[in-house]
Design a protein around this motif. Structure first.
Motif, PDB file in Angstrom:
ATOM      1  N   UNK A   1       0.834  -1.189   0.000  1.00 17.30           N
ATOM      2  CA  UNK A   1       0.000   0.000   0.000  1.00 17.30           C
ATOM      3  C   UNK A   1       0.879   1.254   0.000  1.00 17.30           C
ATOM      4  N   UNK A   2       0.433   2.277  -0.735  1.00 17.17           N
ATOM      5  CA  UNK A   2       1.180   3.517  -0.787  1.00 17.17           C
ATOM      6  C   UNK A   2       1.240   4.137   0.607  1.00 17.17           C
ATOM      7  N   UNK A   3       2.438   4.458   1.053  1.00 14.46           N
ATOM      8  CA  UNK A   3       2.625   5.011   2.384  1.00 14.46           C
ATOM      9  C   UNK A   3       4.070   4.851   2.805  1.00 14.46           C
ATOM     10  N   UNK A   4       4.282   4.645   4.102  1.00 16.51           N
ATOM     11  CA  UNK A   4       5.638   4.582   4.643  1.00 16.51           C
ATOM     12  C   UNK A   4       6.467   3.440   4.053  1.00 16.51           C
ATOM     13  N   UNK A   5       5.871   2.247   3.984  1.00 16.22           N
ATOM     14  CA  UNK A   5       6.631   1.096   3.494  1.00 16.22           C
ATOM     15  C   UNK A   5       7.043   1.296   2.040  1.00 16.22           C
ATOM     16  N   UNK A   6       6.111   1.760   1.215  1.00 15.24           N
ATOM     17  CA  UNK A   6       6.434   2.006  -0.197  1.00 15.24           C
ATOM     18  C   UNK A   6       7.495   3.085  -0.327  1.00 15.24           C
TER      19      UNK A   6
ATOM     20  N   UNK B   1      -3.707  11.877  -1.643  1.00 15.01           N
ATOM     21  CA  UNK B   1      -3.989  11.942  -0.215  1.00 15.01           C
ATOM     22  C   UNK B   1      -5.495  11.923   0.052  1.00 15.01           C
ATOM     23  N   UNK B   2      -6.243  12.670  -0.731  1.00 15.37           N
ATOM     24  CA  UNK B   2      -7.695  12.699  -0.549  1.00 15.37           C
ATOM     25  C   UNK B   2      -8.312  11.331  -0.839  1.00 15.37           C
TER      26      UNK B   2
ATOM     27  N   UNK C   1       4.601   9.178  -0.605  1.00 14.74           N
ATOM     28  CA  UNK C   1       4.429   8.099   0.367  1.00 14.74           C
ATOM     29  C   UNK C   1       4.566   8.595   1.796  1.00 14.74           C
ATOM     30  N   UNK C   2       5.478   9.539   2.036  1.00 17.36           N
ATOM     31  CA  UNK C   2       5.625  10.114   3.368  1.00 17.36           C
ATOM     32  C   UNK C   2       4.371  10.877   3.785  1.00 17.36           C
ATOM     33  N   UNK C   3       3.813  11.641   2.841  1.00 11.72           N
ATOM     34  CA  UNK C   3       2.599  12.410   3.145  1.00 11.72           C
ATOM     35  C   UNK C   3       1.436  11.468   3.468  1.00 11.72           C
ATOM     36  N   UNK C   4       1.271  10.442   2.647  1.00 14.66           N
ATOM     37  CA  UNK C   4       0.190   9.481   2.885  1.00 14.66           C
ATOM     38  C   UNK C   4       0.413   8.750   4.207  1.00 14.66           C
ATOM     39  N   UNK C   5       1.664   8.394   4.488  1.00 12.48           N
ATOM     40  CA  UNK C   5       1.978   7.724   5.744  1.00 12.48           C
ATOM     41  C   UNK C   5       1.626   8.572   6.952  1.00 12.48           C
TER      42      UNK C   5
ATOM     43  N   UNK D   1     -11.903  12.761   7.685  1.00  7.96           N
ATOM     44  CA  UNK D   1     -12.645  13.799   6.960  1.00  7.96           C
ATOM     45  C   UNK D   1     -12.151  15.192   7.336  1.00  7.96           C
ATOM     46  N   UNK D   2     -11.834  15.390   8.616  1.00 10.45           N
ATOM     47  CA  UNK D   2     -11.309  16.698   9.057  1.00 10.45           C
ATOM     48  C   UNK D   2      -9.945  16.971   8.433  1.00 10.45           C
ATOM     49  N   UNK D   3      -9.114  15.933   8.353  1.00  7.85           N
ATOM     50  CA  UNK D   3      -7.800  16.102   7.734  1.00  7.85           C
ATOM     51  C   UNK D   3      -7.940  16.383   6.242  1.00  7.85           C
ATOM     52  N   UNK D   4      -8.848  15.676   5.570  1.00 11.38           N
ATOM     53  CA  UNK D   4      -9.082  15.915   4.138  1.00 11.38           C
ATOM     54  C   UNK D   4      -9.558  17.345   3.896  1.00 11.38           C
ATOM     55  N   UNK D   5     -10.421  17.840   4.776  1.00  5.96           N
ATOM     56  CA  UNK D   5     -10.895  19.220   4.653  1.00  5.96           C
ATOM     57  C   UNK D   5      -9.749  20.212   4.842  1.00  5.96           C
TER      58      UNK D   5
END
Length: 320
Positions: free
Chosen positions: A36-41, A310-311, A260-264, A277-281
């Protein structure tokens, strides 16, 4: 021919080929195992860039056929071999592809090309390569220095953002750590973390006034995760390696790593009790302030591609 010219040609060509070979392997692993896209990737995608300076330390000049005066093109047919080595060396997994001549001496594709190039062309290539490399490194160091001066001036002219935080997890963390949260009307773009000795969270004043309490807490949680994982230092280190190996297009891969860092960081915000939802806003509101990229090496701009990714991760339903 000049040994220095041959060695530089090896660095130029072999690092280029090794980079894209490892990139293909890493992307294959990510695809095959559905990472999954994130820290590991992001960590996996760092390997091709971090490997570039590490490879320079593994050159074995004692087995280099050119040092022994052997031209691999003149060896008898059937005496050259190709071998793939995979093993464990100094607690690090090592993999390499070797071309060998009689006597177990090694040569590379760069050696083959170098023996077919005129010595004058090879020396001209070296004469251009060395000053260009030095120039790019010096230019990057000057850019870092100017960015640090700008950041220092910004910190002096910024004010602490004393806003009440109702999130208990974040309140506890801020009380226990000497973290600074600064704001300034001069700031534009999205919130970011910067600072060599102590990390500081910068939030544009116009943006902070538009964030709700929950959105503000979501922004802080995201930036705190950047601090805990030392993302600013990692990006700076990868950027400098990209400057050292300026002929290799690492920018697109570094963008994927930053994504990947941002998504993580977004995914880790749940441990602070932050609603996705608050973070997405908050991310959407930050994007409206990030139309103009900041002219500073330590300030990171929220790109359109990263925003959509990210969204999508934040708002997609949890996978079964």
């Amino acid at each position: 021919m000049d040994k220095t010219s041959f060695f530089i040609l090896n660095i130029f060509l072999n690092s280029f080929l090794a980079f894209f070979t490892v990139v293909l392997l890493i992307e294959g692993v990510i695809l095959l195992f559905r990472v999954r896209q994130g820290r590991v990737a992001a960590l996996l995608r760092m390997i091709p860039i971090l490997k570039l300076p590490f490879d320079l330390l593994l050159y074995d000049f004692s087995r280099w056929s050119y040092v022994h005066g052997i031209n691999p093109l003149l060896c008898e047919e059937g005496t050259r071999s190709l071998s793939i080595i995979f093993g464990w060396m100094h607690s690090v997994t090592a993999a390499s592809i070797q071309l060998t001549t009689p006597g177990n001496l090694t040569f590379t594709l760069a050696d083959v090309i170098g023996h077919q190039i005129s010595p004058l062309y090879l020396k001209t290539f070296t004469a251009l390569f060395i000053p260009l490399s030095i120039g790019f490194v010096v230019r990057k160091l000057i850019l870092y220095y100017r960015s640090q001066i700008t950041l220092h001036a910004l910190a002096k002219n910024s004010q602490p953002l004393n806003r009440k935080i109702r999130n208990p997890s974040l309140s506890f963390y801020l009380k226990e750590s000497p973290l600074q949260i600064l704001t300034s009307p001069r700031l534009s773009g999205s919130p970011f973390v910067a600072g060599f000795i102590s990390s500081i969270i910068y939030i544009p004043k116009s943006l902070s006034q538009k964030l709700s309490n929950k959105e503000y807490a979501a922004v802080l949680a995201h930036e705190i995760e950047h601090i805990l994982h030392r993302d600013s230092w990692i990006r700076l280190f990868l950027d400098f390696i990209g400057t050292l190996f300026w002929w290799i297009p690492t920018k697109w891969l570094r963008n994927r790593i930053e994504e990947g860092q941002e998504v993580g960081c977004d995914l880790k915000c749940k441990k602070y009790g932050v609603n996705p939802t608050d973070l997405a806003s908050a991310v959407c509101k930050s994007a409206r302030h990030s139309k103009t990229p900041p002219n500073n090496s330590f300030m990171h701009h929220l790109t359109k591609h990263t925003l959509f990714k990210r969204l999508h991760v934040l708002l997609e339903p949890p996978s079964l």
